[in-house]
Scaffold this active site. Structure first.
Site, short mmCIF file in Angstrom:
data_model
loop_
_atom_site.label_atom_id
_atom_site.label_comp_id
_atom_site.label_asym_id
_atom_site.label_seq_id
_atom_site.Cartn_x
_atom_site.Cartn_y
_atom_site.Cartn_z
N LYS A 36 -14.62 0.81 4.47
CA LYS A 36 -13.28 0.44 4.93
C LYS A 36 -13.18 -1.07 5.13
O LYS A 36 -12.11 -1.66 4.92
CB LYS A 36 -12.94 1.16 6.24
CG LYS A 36 -12.87 2.67 6.15
CD LYS A 36 -11.94 3.16 5.05
CE LYS A 36 -12.68 3.61 3.81
NZ LYS A 36 -11.80 4.00 2.69
N THR A 87 -1.15 9.66 -5.63
CA THR A 87 -0.36 9.90 -4.42
C THR A 87 -0.29 11.38 -4.10
O THR A 87 -0.35 11.78 -2.93
CB THR A 87 1.06 9.32 -4.58
OG1 THR A 87 0.98 7.95 -4.96
CG2 THR A 87 1.85 9.43 -3.28
N TYR A 107 -8.25 4.07 -11.37
CA TYR A 107 -6.94 3.63 -11.85
C TYR A 107 -6.84 2.11 -11.86
O TYR A 107 -6.40 1.51 -12.85
CB TYR A 107 -5.84 4.21 -10.96
CG TYR A 107 -4.53 3.47 -11.09
CD1 TYR A 107 -3.72 3.65 -12.22
CD2 TYR A 107 -4.11 2.57 -10.11
CE1 TYR A 107 -2.53 2.93 -12.36
CE2 TYR A 107 -2.93 1.86 -10.25
CZ TYR A 107 -2.15 2.04 -11.37
OH TYR A 107 -0.98 1.35 -11.50
N ARG A 127 -3.35 -13.74 -5.98
CA ARG A 127 -2.62 -13.53 -7.24
C ARG A 127 -1.11 -13.58 -7.04
O ARG A 127 -0.34 -13.33 -7.96
CB ARG A 127 -3.02 -12.17 -7.83
CG ARG A 127 -4.48 -12.08 -8.24
CD ARG A 127 -4.86 -10.66 -8.59
NE ARG A 127 -4.13 -10.18 -9.76
CZ ARG A 127 -3.71 -8.93 -9.92
NH1 ARG A 127 -3.95 -8.02 -8.98
NH2 ARG A 127 -3.08 -8.57 -11.01
N LYS A 156 -1.10 7.90 -12.80
CA LYS A 156 -1.00 7.08 -11.59
C LYS A 156 -0.36 7.82 -10.42
O LYS A 156 -0.86 7.79 -9.30
CB LYS A 156 -0.19 5.82 -11.90
CG LYS A 156 0.06 4.94 -10.68
CD LYS A 156 0.93 3.75 -11.04
CE LYS A 156 1.25 2.91 -9.80
NZ LYS A 156 2.13 1.77 -10.12
N HIS A 197 -2.36 1.00 6.68
CA HIS A 197 -3.42 1.92 6.25
C HIS A 197 -4.79 1.27 6.37
O HIS A 197 -5.74 1.88 6.89
CB HIS A 197 -3.16 2.36 4.81
CG HIS A 197 -4.14 3.36 4.30
ND1 HIS A 197 -5.18 3.00 3.45
CD2 HIS A 197 -4.29 4.68 4.52
CE1 HIS A 197 -5.89 4.08 3.16
NE2 HIS A 197 -5.38 5.10 3.80
#
Length: 265
Positions: free
Chosen positions: A116, A201, A180, A129, A197, A142
Protein backbone atom coordinates in the site's frame (compact mmCIF):
# COMPACT_ATOMS: atom_id res chain seq x y z
CA UNK A 1 -20.50 1.55 18.16
CA UNK A 2 -18.61 4.72 19.25
CA UNK A 3 -17.80 3.25 22.67
CA UNK A 4 -16.62 0.03 21.02
CA UNK A 5 -14.36 2.00 18.67
CA UNK A 6 -12.85 4.08 21.50
CA UNK A 7 -12.19 0.93 23.49
CA UNK A 8 -10.45 -0.51 20.44
CA UNK A 9 -8.32 2.62 19.86
CA UNK A 10 -7.21 2.74 23.50
CA UNK A 11 -5.91 -0.82 23.41
CA UNK A 12 -2.23 -1.62 23.42
CA UNK A 13 -0.99 -3.77 20.51
CA UNK A 14 -1.78 -7.45 21.18
CA UNK A 15 1.39 -8.47 19.33
CA UNK A 16 4.66 -7.10 20.80
CA UNK A 17 6.49 -7.59 17.49
CA UNK A 18 6.42 -4.28 15.61
CA UNK A 19 7.65 -4.40 12.02
CA UNK A 20 8.97 -1.24 10.22
CA UNK A 21 6.58 1.77 10.30
CA UNK A 22 4.17 -0.03 12.66
CA UNK A 23 5.63 0.91 16.04
CA UNK A 24 3.31 3.92 16.44
CA UNK A 25 0.91 6.16 14.51
CA UNK A 26 3.52 8.83 13.80
CA UNK A 27 5.58 7.20 11.01
CA UNK A 28 2.45 6.37 9.00
CA UNK A 29 0.84 9.77 9.63
CA UNK A 30 4.09 11.48 8.61
CA UNK A 31 4.20 9.49 5.35
CA UNK A 32 0.56 10.27 4.52
CA UNK A 33 0.95 13.96 5.41
CA UNK A 34 4.02 14.22 3.18
CA UNK A 35 2.11 12.39 0.42
CA UNK A 36 -0.80 14.87 0.56
CA UNK A 37 1.48 17.93 0.65
CA UNK A 38 3.57 16.67 -2.26
CA UNK A 39 0.67 15.75 -4.56
CA UNK A 40 -1.55 18.72 -3.72
CA UNK A 41 0.91 21.58 -3.13
CA UNK A 42 4.59 20.94 -3.87
CA UNK A 43 4.10 18.75 -6.94
CA UNK A 44 1.68 21.06 -8.82
CA UNK A 45 3.88 24.09 -7.99
CA UNK A 46 6.97 22.27 -9.26
CA UNK A 47 5.24 21.25 -12.50
CA UNK A 48 3.41 24.53 -13.15
CA UNK A 49 5.91 25.92 -15.68
CA UNK A 50 7.42 22.61 -16.76
CA UNK A 51 6.53 20.18 -19.52
CA UNK A 52 5.14 16.82 -18.52
CA UNK A 53 7.85 14.22 -17.98
CA UNK A 54 8.02 11.16 -20.21
CA UNK A 55 7.98 8.36 -17.65
CA UNK A 56 6.88 5.51 -19.89
CA UNK A 57 9.86 3.28 -19.15
CA UNK A 58 9.74 3.96 -15.42
CA UNK A 59 6.00 3.24 -15.35
CA UNK A 60 6.47 -0.01 -17.29
CA UNK A 61 9.06 -1.15 -14.77
CA UNK A 62 6.84 -0.09 -11.87
CA UNK A 63 3.86 -2.00 -13.27
CA UNK A 64 5.92 -5.15 -13.83
CA UNK A 65 7.19 -4.98 -10.24
CA UNK A 66 3.63 -4.55 -8.98
CA UNK A 67 2.30 -7.47 -11.05
CA UNK A 68 5.05 -9.83 -9.86
CA UNK A 69 4.82 -8.59 -6.26
CA UNK A 70 1.04 -9.07 -6.11
CA UNK A 71 1.13 -12.51 -7.75
CA UNK A 72 3.73 -13.69 -5.22
CA UNK A 73 1.72 -12.13 -2.41
CA UNK A 74 -1.54 -13.77 -3.53
CA UNK A 75 0.06 -17.21 -3.79
CA UNK A 76 1.82 -16.80 -0.44
CA UNK A 77 -1.30 -15.65 1.43
CA UNK A 78 -3.56 -18.28 -0.15
CA UNK A 79 -1.05 -21.05 0.58
CA UNK A 80 -0.59 -19.84 4.15
CA UNK A 81 -4.32 -19.66 4.90
CA UNK A 82 -5.04 -23.06 3.37
CA UNK A 83 -1.83 -24.70 4.58
CA UNK A 84 0.28 -23.80 7.63
CA UNK A 85 -2.22 -21.27 9.00
CA UNK A 86 -5.09 -23.75 8.66
CA UNK A 87 -7.70 -20.97 8.88
CA UNK A 88 -11.30 -21.74 9.74
CA UNK A 89 -13.08 -19.54 7.18
CA UNK A 90 -16.37 -19.65 9.09
CA UNK A 91 -14.71 -17.73 11.92
CA UNK A 92 -11.19 -16.51 11.15
CA UNK A 93 -8.94 -15.68 14.08
CA UNK A 94 -5.31 -14.58 14.37
CA UNK A 95 -2.86 -17.32 15.22
CA UNK A 96 -1.73 -17.29 18.88
CA UNK A 97 1.62 -15.59 19.62
CA UNK A 98 3.33 -18.89 20.37
CA UNK A 99 2.14 -20.58 17.17
CA UNK A 100 4.96 -22.08 15.12
CA UNK A 101 3.84 -20.16 12.01
CA UNK A 102 3.15 -16.82 13.71
CA UNK A 103 6.22 -15.18 12.15
CA UNK A 104 4.96 -16.24 8.72
CA UNK A 105 1.54 -14.74 9.49
CA UNK A 106 3.18 -11.46 10.51
CA UNK A 107 5.24 -11.15 7.35
CA UNK A 108 2.55 -12.13 4.83
CA UNK A 109 0.34 -9.50 6.47
CA UNK A 110 3.10 -6.91 6.40
CA UNK A 111 3.82 -7.47 2.69
CA UNK A 112 0.34 -6.15 1.94
CA UNK A 113 0.82 -3.05 4.12
CA UNK A 114 4.16 -2.36 2.43
CA UNK A 115 2.49 -2.72 -0.96
CA UNK A 116 0.00 0.00 0.00
CA UNK A 117 2.98 2.29 0.58
CA UNK A 118 4.31 1.31 -2.85
CA UNK A 119 0.94 2.23 -4.38
CA UNK A 120 1.46 5.87 -3.39
CA UNK A 121 4.07 6.19 -6.16
CA UNK A 122 1.27 5.98 -8.72
CA UNK A 123 0.01 9.45 -7.76
CA UNK A 124 3.48 10.97 -8.14
CA UNK A 125 3.60 9.62 -11.69
CA UNK A 126 0.32 11.45 -12.37
CA UNK A 127 1.76 14.70 -10.96
CA UNK A 128 4.99 14.50 -12.98
CA UNK A 129 3.05 13.66 -16.16
CA UNK A 130 0.52 16.46 -15.48
CA UNK A 131 -2.37 14.00 -15.39
CA UNK A 132 -4.21 16.04 -12.77
CA UNK A 133 -7.64 14.76 -13.85
CA UNK A 134 -6.66 11.30 -12.66
CA UNK A 135 -5.92 12.54 -9.14
CA UNK A 136 -9.58 12.33 -8.13
CA UNK A 137 -11.09 12.31 -4.66
CA UNK A 138 -11.69 8.56 -4.99
CA UNK A 139 -8.06 7.98 -6.02
CA UNK A 140 -6.55 9.93 -3.10
CA UNK A 141 -9.08 8.75 -0.52
CA UNK A 142 -8.53 5.12 -1.51
CA UNK A 143 -4.73 5.33 -1.23
CA UNK A 144 -4.71 7.20 2.09
CA UNK A 145 -7.42 5.01 3.58
CA UNK A 146 -5.77 1.73 2.57
CA UNK A 147 -2.41 2.66 4.10
CA UNK A 148 -3.89 3.82 7.39
CA UNK A 149 -6.50 1.10 7.81
CA UNK A 150 -3.82 -1.56 7.28
CA UNK A 151 -1.70 0.06 9.97
CA UNK A 152 -4.67 0.32 12.38
CA UNK A 153 -5.55 -3.33 11.89
CA UNK A 154 -2.01 -4.59 12.48
CA UNK A 155 -1.42 -2.24 15.41
CA UNK A 156 -4.68 -2.75 17.29
CA UNK A 157 -5.79 -6.19 16.21
CA UNK A 158 -2.57 -7.94 15.28
CA UNK A 159 -1.22 -9.52 12.12
CA UNK A 160 -3.26 -11.95 10.02
CA UNK A 161 -6.65 -13.36 10.88
CA UNK A 162 -9.81 -11.91 9.37
CA UNK A 163 -7.94 -9.02 7.76
CA UNK A 164 -5.59 -11.34 5.90
CA UNK A 165 -8.57 -13.16 4.41
CA UNK A 166 -10.16 -9.90 3.25
CA UNK A 167 -7.08 -8.36 1.65
CA UNK A 168 -6.40 -11.29 -0.66
CA UNK A 169 -9.44 -10.32 -2.74
CA UNK A 170 -7.89 -6.89 -3.19
CA UNK A 171 -4.62 -8.49 -4.31
CA UNK A 172 -6.48 -10.15 -7.21
CA UNK A 173 -7.87 -6.75 -8.22
CA UNK A 174 -4.39 -5.25 -8.14
CA UNK A 175 -2.98 -7.97 -10.40
CA UNK A 176 -5.65 -7.12 -12.98
CA UNK A 177 -5.23 -3.38 -12.49
CA UNK A 178 -1.47 -3.30 -12.98
CA UNK A 179 -1.73 -5.69 -15.92
CA UNK A 180 -4.07 -3.12 -17.48
CA UNK A 181 -1.70 -0.27 -16.67
CA UNK A 182 1.19 -2.17 -18.22
CA UNK A 183 -0.72 -2.98 -21.41
CA UNK A 184 -1.89 0.64 -21.73
CA UNK A 185 1.74 1.81 -21.58
CA UNK A 186 2.77 -0.28 -24.61
CA UNK A 187 1.46 2.06 -27.29
CA UNK A 188 -1.59 2.68 -29.44
CA UNK A 189 -1.65 -0.78 -31.07
CA UNK A 190 -1.88 -2.57 -27.72
CA UNK A 191 -4.30 -0.01 -26.26
CA UNK A 192 -6.88 -1.02 -28.85
CA UNK A 193 -7.19 -4.36 -27.04
CA UNK A 194 -8.04 -2.82 -23.66
CA UNK A 195 -11.70 -3.76 -23.94
CA UNK A 196 -11.57 -5.37 -20.49
CA UNK A 197 -10.77 -2.12 -18.64
CA UNK A 198 -14.28 -1.67 -17.25
CA UNK A 199 -14.29 -5.19 -15.83
CA UNK A 200 -11.61 -4.17 -13.34
CA UNK A 201 -14.23 -1.95 -11.72
CA UNK A 202 -16.74 -4.80 -11.87
CA UNK A 203 -14.27 -7.10 -10.09
CA UNK A 204 -13.68 -4.36 -7.49
CA UNK A 205 -17.41 -4.17 -6.85
CA UNK A 206 -17.66 -7.97 -6.59
CA UNK A 207 -14.75 -7.87 -4.13
CA UNK A 208 -16.57 -5.44 -1.83
CA UNK A 209 -19.81 -7.42 -2.06
CA UNK A 210 -17.92 -10.57 -0.97
CA UNK A 211 -16.22 -8.68 1.87
CA UNK A 212 -19.55 -7.20 2.98
CA UNK A 213 -21.24 -10.60 2.88
CA UNK A 214 -18.49 -12.29 4.86
CA UNK A 215 -18.42 -9.52 7.48
CA UNK A 216 -22.19 -9.78 7.94
CA UNK A 217 -21.85 -13.56 8.24
CA UNK A 218 -19.21 -13.13 10.95
CA UNK A 219 -21.38 -10.66 12.87
CA UNK A 220 -24.26 -13.14 12.92
CA UNK A 221 -22.15 -15.59 14.92
CA UNK A 222 -22.16 -14.44 18.57
CA UNK A 223 -19.52 -16.99 19.62
CA UNK A 224 -17.05 -16.15 16.83
CA UNK A 225 -13.70 -14.90 18.15
CA UNK A 226 -13.09 -12.66 15.13
CA UNK A 227 -12.92 -8.99 16.12
CA UNK A 228 -16.45 -7.57 16.06
CA UNK A 229 -15.06 -4.15 15.27
CA UNK A 230 -13.07 -5.54 12.33
CA UNK A 231 -16.18 -7.12 10.85
CA UNK A 232 -18.38 -4.09 11.60
CA UNK A 233 -15.91 -1.60 10.16
CA UNK A 234 -15.34 -3.86 7.16
CA UNK A 235 -19.08 -3.81 6.51
CA UNK A 236 -19.36 -0.02 6.64
CA UNK A 237 -16.29 0.56 4.48
CA UNK A 238 -17.50 -1.99 1.91
CA UNK A 239 -20.78 -0.09 1.58
CA UNK A 240 -18.88 3.21 1.09
CA UNK A 241 -16.65 1.73 -1.61
CA UNK A 242 -19.59 0.02 -3.33
CA UNK A 243 -21.25 3.45 -3.61
CA UNK A 244 -18.05 5.19 -4.78
CA UNK A 245 -17.09 2.58 -7.37
CA UNK A 246 -20.68 2.25 -8.61
CA UNK A 247 -20.75 6.01 -9.11
CA UNK A 248 -17.44 5.81 -10.98
CA UNK A 249 -18.72 2.96 -13.18
CA UNK A 250 -21.91 4.83 -14.07
CA UNK A 251 -20.04 8.04 -14.92
CA UNK A 252 -17.26 6.31 -16.84
CA UNK A 253 -19.13 3.62 -18.78
CA UNK A 254 -22.92 4.10 -18.72
CA UNK A 255 -23.51 7.86 -19.07
CA UNK A 256 -21.06 8.29 -22.01
CA UNK A 257 -22.92 5.54 -23.92
CA UNK A 258 -26.23 7.28 -23.36
CA UNK A 259 -24.75 10.57 -24.60
CA UNK A 260 -23.42 8.85 -27.74
CA UNK A 261 -26.82 7.28 -28.43
CA UNK A 262 -28.54 10.66 -28.13
CA UNK A 263 -25.90 12.29 -30.35
CA UNK A 264 -26.40 9.57 -33.00
CA UNK A 265 -30.10 10.36 -33.12
Amino acid sequence: MFAQMMDFLNRTPPDPVRLPFTSSHWPVLAILTAYMVLIKVVGPMFMKNRKAYDLREAIKAYNIVQIVYNIIMFVSIAYFMLGPGNYNFKCISNLPLDHEYKTWERWVSYTYFFNKLMDLLETFFFVLRKKDRQITFLHVFHHVYMVYICFLYMYYYGYGGHGLFLINFNVVVHIMMYAYYYQSSLGQDRQANLWWKKYITVVQLVQFVIVLSHCIYILQQPDCTTSRLSATWGSYVSVVFIVLFTNFYVRAYILPKKKNVKAAR
